[in-house]
Design a protein around this motif. Sequence first.
Motif, PDB file in Angstrom:
ATOM      1  N   HIS A  68       0.826  -1.211   0.000  1.00  0.00           N
ATOM      2  CA  HIS A  68       0.000   0.000   0.000  1.00  0.00           C
ATOM      3  C   HIS A  68       0.861   1.262   0.000  1.00  0.00           C
ATOM      4  O   HIS A  68       0.511   2.250  -0.644  1.00  0.00           O
ATOM      5  CB  HIS A  68      -0.959   0.011   1.188  1.00  0.00           C
ATOM      6  N   THR A  71       1.927   1.998  -3.499  1.00  0.00           N
ATOM      7  CA  THR A  71       0.885   2.549  -4.374  1.00  0.00           C
ATOM      8  C   THR A  71       0.498   3.968  -3.983  1.00  0.00           C
ATOM      9  O   THR A  71      -0.009   4.712  -4.810  1.00  0.00           O
ATOM     10  CB  THR A  71      -0.376   1.659  -4.395  1.00  0.00           C
ATOM     11  N   SER A  72       0.750   4.357  -2.731  1.00  0.00           N
ATOM     12  CA  SER A  72       0.413   5.714  -2.306  1.00  0.00           C
ATOM     13  C   SER A  72       1.598   6.670  -2.447  1.00  0.00           C
ATOM     14  O   SER A  72       1.468   7.857  -2.188  1.00  0.00           O
ATOM     15  CB  SER A  72      -0.093   5.717  -0.861  1.00  0.00           C
TER      16      SER A  72
END
Length: 114
Positions: A68, A71-72
Amino acid sequence: MKLNDKVLADRISYYLTGNDRAVTRLRLALDGSNQNDTKESQQAFDERALTLLAKAFDVDRATTIYAHAQTSEPEALVVDGIRVSLDRSDWGDARLGGYVRNLTIQHPEHQGDE
């Protein structure tokens, strides 16, 4: 820690920030050269990043948190109040340049620079 024996060796460094009672910010940094094996260096960084995340959270969530955070990137991901961020800065060109890759794990009580 040097990852190879080349003139422009890739290096992984750990930085700890906090106060006299606790570490409130961990930063893992990869200083890499495009002249070296960037996949090998990234793998070494990934292994250490997952180990730090497993210690900061737990083994079961470390892989999910790291995915995550990727992806951020470059925005921080907040998990249980703890900021997890990844960033990368490139310098030079694709052949002679390099990059710096950082994983930062920051407790909500951390005071100081972001």
